[in-house]
Design a protein around this motif. Structure first.
Motif, PDB file in Angstrom:
ATOM      1  N   LEU A 272       0.827  -1.207   0.000  1.00 43.31           N
ATOM      2  CA  LEU A 272       0.000   0.000   0.000  1.00 43.31           C
ATOM      3  C   LEU A 272       0.863   1.259   0.000  1.00 43.31           C
ATOM      4  CD1 LEU A 272      -2.919   1.090   0.177  1.00 43.31           C
ATOM      5  CD2 LEU A 272      -2.637   1.156   2.659  1.00 43.31           C
ATOM      6  N   LEU A 275       2.439   1.720  -3.463  1.00 39.63           N
ATOM      7  CA  LEU A 275       1.470   2.329  -4.378  1.00 39.63           C
ATOM      8  C   LEU A 275       1.317   3.823  -4.107  1.00 39.63           C
ATOM      9  CD1 LEU A 275      -1.509  -0.178  -4.724  1.00 39.63           C
ATOM     10  CD2 LEU A 275      -0.128   0.766  -6.550  1.00 39.63           C
ATOM     11  N   ARG A 289      -9.090   4.451  -7.362  1.00 35.19           N
ATOM     12  CA  ARG A 289      -8.918   3.074  -6.902  1.00 35.19           C
ATOM     13  C   ARG A 289      -8.018   2.977  -5.670  1.00 35.19           C
ATOM     14  NH1 ARG A 289      -5.957   3.467 -11.699  1.00 35.19           N
ATOM     15  NH2 ARG A 289      -3.702   3.060 -11.526  1.00 35.19           N
ATOM     16  N   PHE A 290      -7.275   4.055  -5.384  1.00 33.54           N
ATOM     17  CA  PHE A 290      -6.409   4.009  -4.211  1.00 33.54           C
ATOM     18  C   PHE A 290      -7.227   3.859  -2.931  1.00 33.54           C
ATOM     19  CE2 PHE A 290      -3.642   6.070  -0.948  1.00 33.54           C
ATOM     20  CZ  PHE A 290      -2.629   5.122  -0.993  1.00 33.54           C
ATOM     21  N   TYR A 293      -7.802   0.290  -2.474  1.00 35.07           N
ATOM     22  CA  TYR A 293      -6.615  -0.382  -1.950  1.00 35.07           C
ATOM     23  C   TYR A 293      -6.517  -0.195  -0.430  1.00 35.07           C
ATOM     24  CZ  TYR A 293      -4.541  -1.616  -6.460  1.00 35.07           C
ATOM     25  OH  TYR A 293      -4.283  -2.181  -7.672  1.00 35.07           O
ATOM     26  N   SER A 296      -9.041  -2.400   1.123  1.00 36.54           N
ATOM     27  CA  SER A 296      -8.628  -3.807   1.000  1.00 36.54           C
ATOM     28  C   SER A 296      -7.523  -4.139   1.995  1.00 36.54           C
ATOM     29  CB  SER A 296      -8.149  -4.083  -0.429  1.00 36.54           C
ATOM     30  OG  SER A 296      -9.185  -3.854  -1.359  1.00 36.54           O
ATOM     31  N   PHE A 318      -3.988  -9.590  -2.765  1.00 34.22           N
ATOM     32  CA  PHE A 318      -3.738  -8.154  -2.595  1.00 34.22           C
ATOM     33  C   PHE A 318      -2.350  -7.735  -3.089  1.00 34.22           C
ATOM     34  CE2 PHE A 318      -2.207  -4.502  -0.200  1.00 34.22           C
ATOM     35  CZ  PHE A 318      -3.211  -3.580  -0.415  1.00 34.22           C
ATOM     36  N   THR A 321      -2.114  -7.994  -6.968  1.00 36.64           N
ATOM     37  CA  THR A 321      -2.826  -6.896  -7.627  1.00 36.64           C
ATOM     38  C   THR A 321      -2.063  -5.581  -7.491  1.00 36.64           C
ATOM     39  OG1 THR A 321      -4.915  -7.976  -7.088  1.00 36.64           O
ATOM     40  CG2 THR A 321      -5.024  -5.688  -7.773  1.00 36.64           C
ATOM     41  N   ALA A 322      -1.580  -5.293  -6.267  1.00 34.24           N
ATOM     42  CA  ALA A 322      -0.844  -4.053  -6.044  1.00 34.24           C
ATOM     43  C   ALA A 322       0.449  -4.018  -6.859  1.00 34.24           C
ATOM     44  CB  ALA A 322      -0.538  -3.885  -4.555  1.00 34.24           C
ATOM     45  N   ASP A 325      -0.393  -3.306 -10.489  1.00 28.54           N
ATOM     46  CA  ASP A 325      -0.772  -1.889 -10.607  1.00 28.54           C
ATOM     47  C   ASP A 325       0.465  -1.000 -10.578  1.00 28.54           C
ATOM     48  OD1 ASP A 325      -2.031   0.543 -10.643  1.00 28.54           O
ATOM     49  OD2 ASP A 325      -3.450   0.085  -9.059  1.00 28.54           O
TER      50      ASP A 325
END
Length: 719
Positions: A272, A275, A289-290, A293, A296, A318, A321-322, A325
């Motif tokens: 996280l 990102l 979308r953050f 995250y 999530s 998770f 996906t991160a 991204d």
């Protein structure tokens, strides 16, 4: 469980050059070396020392998976038990040293053929004396004879099933056991673990130092949030090796479990914060979308903390996906040639690539139900080096970017400095020219000031003379008004026990009081004319004259008739019945008529009441809700009157609204009629002069430095 072991062995097993081998099998009941023995264990609840003996008959014992990790097995396990396992070692392993490795959540004693060969913690019949410990990766070597049956007996206790979880956060009340080649001694393993711990703490310090440097930069330059986000990322990275070291060095199950929880929850926070950092560099505004995250990450942490169903799947999904991204964002930034994208992107791509490789390994290992081990020390060293470089890639790329940014900023500042110097020279020349112009303009302005000052001085003299004339006129008007008002001795003669508190706002007043006597009655009135100052004074003189005419010339004695004719006279004299005349002037008045023995009072009022204090209570007589004069067109000029019997010691008060409307007090509010009533009621048997003095003290104390807002008139009469 495979996920946690991957990271655990990256620091411990990989660093040591691989402690154990694999791909060697034993026959019968022992599976491949390096894999867990999960079946064919016999279990008997309770405690009996004879259960360890080689020749003990265990044919009637139940079988169980010793991990005890499902509800059916929980119900079969009664806090303390014995496990027995029969195995034969293949003759192909002759003279090859082997050892057991235990992973447990309780306490154990390990017996081989009736002989104690090891154990961890303190086994006890009660939870008070039990000490639950982990094995810390320590192997238990054992002697065997190929082709011969051996009995592995384990005395095991766990009195806290509800608080027992394995490394991946799955509830496990029992233990797992596997067989390995004994290639290294316990001392060598400890030395390797110490090296791993040293590297782990070094990585922690490395990340914390980098992070706090950028945190300090953010404190001094808060507009650049990249430093703050970079600190959050490195701080979360520092948590990982730090708590792996703590987990490695503690044997206490509760502490180890807490450290494992922190490790597992740190993983989504690492991705996280990564990102967050990437979005800051390559997006002007964070994508929507953050927020998902963030939500999530919170859910993942909660799932791992409470061990909800599906947590492992979400936990793996998770970071995958991160990571994708992050890669996608960096690739787009490089294609757009955004500033610093190649430098930062190189570090992130290297980091993300290794993470994807690691996650792919974890997923494959999970699907195959296998634990990740590496086959030789050379490969282990290479992976360890790659892992360390991957973890350091983002900080290194950030440092390169910041150094490049600093160099570009320094070059830009030098160019700006040259521009500033050039502009400064121009500004100095312009300033000199400005000074010359100002000097010339100053001389001209000084001459104008002298001329203007002379004019103002003359105008001031004229204004002062006019003000003196106006003030003199108003002072003379005051003499006329004072002469119009009843003399003090006349008032005292007609009303011996009375007072009049009269405080004009200006030199002359719009409030006035009126006193009259004929052979049968004595009259007194308190009037409040429209406005104050000169306009109010003119109105008060008009009202006073009309009252004298109505009583002296027309011999009116009814208070309501006096007010009715006073209203008509005021309206007629000011032409208020005509629509083309804009005059709303008038007055509010309270008029009282006493008989000579003061046993009765006749009262009429226009917007001003009559208050009588009798035996500590107030009797309020309300007026007509209309003024004397002050309206156009048709107007009902009639007023009522009230006859009121009087008793000895009655106190009668009529007044204007000036006292109640005065602003002041601690909060700058109006005095209000309620407070005035309370003061009148508090007088009790106080004589009339003391009442006046107290009223004046209360008014001045309330007003203090606030300007008086209206004329003040209060008349008090004691029977």
């Amino acid at each position: 469980m495979a996920f946690f072991r991957f990271y655990f062995f990256l620091f411990l097993i990989l660093l040591s050059g691989i402690l154990y081998g694999q791909n060697v099998f034993v026959i019968d009941s022992v599976p491949a070396v390096g894999k867990n023995i999960e079946t064919n264990f016999l279990i008997q609840n309770g405690d009996n020392p004879t259960y360890k003996l080689f020749y003990y008959d265990d044919s009637k014992w139940d079988t169980i998976d010793p991990a005890i990790d499902d509800d059916f097995e929980f119900n079969r396990f009664k806090s303390i038990c014995w496990f027995r396992f029969h195995f034969i070692v293949d003759s192909s392993l002759n003279n090859i040293p082997l050892s057991f490795e235990i992973s447990q959540t309780g306490a154990s004693e390990i017996y081989l053929d009736g002989n104690l060969i090891g154990g961890f913690g303190t086994v006890s019949l009660n939870g008070k004396d039990e000490v639950r410990e982990t094995s810390l990766g320590m192997p238990i070597p054992f002697n065997y004879k190929p082709g011969r049956e051996h009995i592995l007996a384990i005395r095991y206790s766990n009195h806290n099933i509800e608080g027992s979880y394995n490394a991946s956060g799955i509830k496990m009340a029992g233990l797992t056991i596997s067989v390995h080649r004994s290639q290294n001694s316990t001392l060598a393993i400890l030395e390797t673990q110490n090296i791993a711990i040293g590297i782990g703490y070094s990585l922690t310090v490395f990340y914390l130092v980098l992070g706090f440097v950028h945190l300090l930069l953010w404190f001094f330059y808060k507009s650049n949030r990249g430093n703050l986000y970079y600190f959050l990322f490195t701080f979360n990275l520092a948590i990982f090796p730090f708590f792996i070291c703590l987990t490695t060095t503690t044997g206490n199950m509760l502490q180890a479990h807490c450290y494992q929880l922190i490790l597992l929850n740190a993983i989504p926070l690492i991705f996280l914060s990564l990102l967050n950092l990437v979005y800051h560099f390559f997006y002007e505004n964070f994508p929507k979308r953050f927020k998902w995250y963030i939500a999530s990450a919170i859910i993942v942490c909660c799932w791992k903390f409470f061990y909800w169903p599906g947590a492992d799947f979400v936990f793996i999904a998770f970071p995958i996906t991160a990571t994708f991204d992050t890669l996608f964002t960096v690739i787009i930034a490089v294609r757009k040639r955004q500033r610093g994208s190649k430098i930062i992107g190189a570090g992130i791509l290297f980091f993300a690539g290794f993470i994807l490789f690691a996650l792919a390994s974890i997923v494959i290992a999970s699907l195959l139900s296998a634990t990740i081990f590496l086959g030789d020390s050379t490969l282990g060293s290479i992976v360890l080096i790659l892992f360390i470089l991957a973890l350091a890639s983002i900080p290194i790329s950030m440092s390169i970017f910041l150094a490049k940014d600093f160099a570009e900023t320094s070059t830009s500042l030098k160019l700006k400095l040259h521009e500033v110097e050039s502009l400064s020279l121009k500004s100095i020349e312009q300033e000199k020219e400005k000074q010359r112009i100002l000097e010339t303009e100053k001389e001209r302005l000084e001459f104008q000031v002298v001329e203007r000052t002379s004019e103002i001085t003359e105008q001031k003299k004229v204004i002062e003379e006019k003000n003196k004339d106006i003030t003199d006129s108003i002072l003379y008007a005051k003499k006329i008004q004072d002469a119009m008002l009843p003399a003090a001795d006349v008032t005292k003669q007609l009303f011996p026990s009375s007072f009049i508190l009269f405080k004009p706002k200006d030199i002359v007043s719009g409030d006035f009081y009126w006193v009259h006597e004929n052979k049968d009655f004595r009259f007194i009135a308190a009037a409040d004319c429209t406005g104050h100052g000169v306009p109010g004074a003119l109105m008060s003189m008009t009202g006073n004259n009309f009252l004298n005419q109505l009583v002296n010339e027309r011999n009116l004695i009814s208070t309501k008739e006096i007010l009715t004719h006073l209203d008509e006279a005021i309206r007629k004299s000011l032409k208020q019945e005509r629509a083309d005349v804009e005059s709303k002037d008038g007055m509010d008045i309270a008029l009282c008529r006493f008989n000579t023995d003061f046993t009765e009072v006749l009262y009429s009022g226009a917007n001003r009441p009559l208050w009588i204090i009798r035996n500590g209570e107030i009797l309020e007589f309300k007026p007509e809700k209309k003024s004397i004069g002050g309206s156009h067109g048709a107007h009902e000029s009639s007023y009522s009157e009230k006859s009121i019997p009087l008793e000895k010691n009655d106190c009668i008060y009529i007044f204007s609204d000036g006292f109640a409307d005065q602003f002041g007090g601690p909060e700058g509010k109006k005095f209000m009629s309620k407070k005035l009533k309370d003061i009148f009621k508090s007088f009790g048997t106080t004589n009339i002069e003391e009442q006046k003095a107290k009223l004046e003290t209360v008014f001045l104390s309330w007003k203090q430095n606030v300007t008086q807002v209206d004329d003040v008139l209060v008349i008090g009469i004691k029977i």
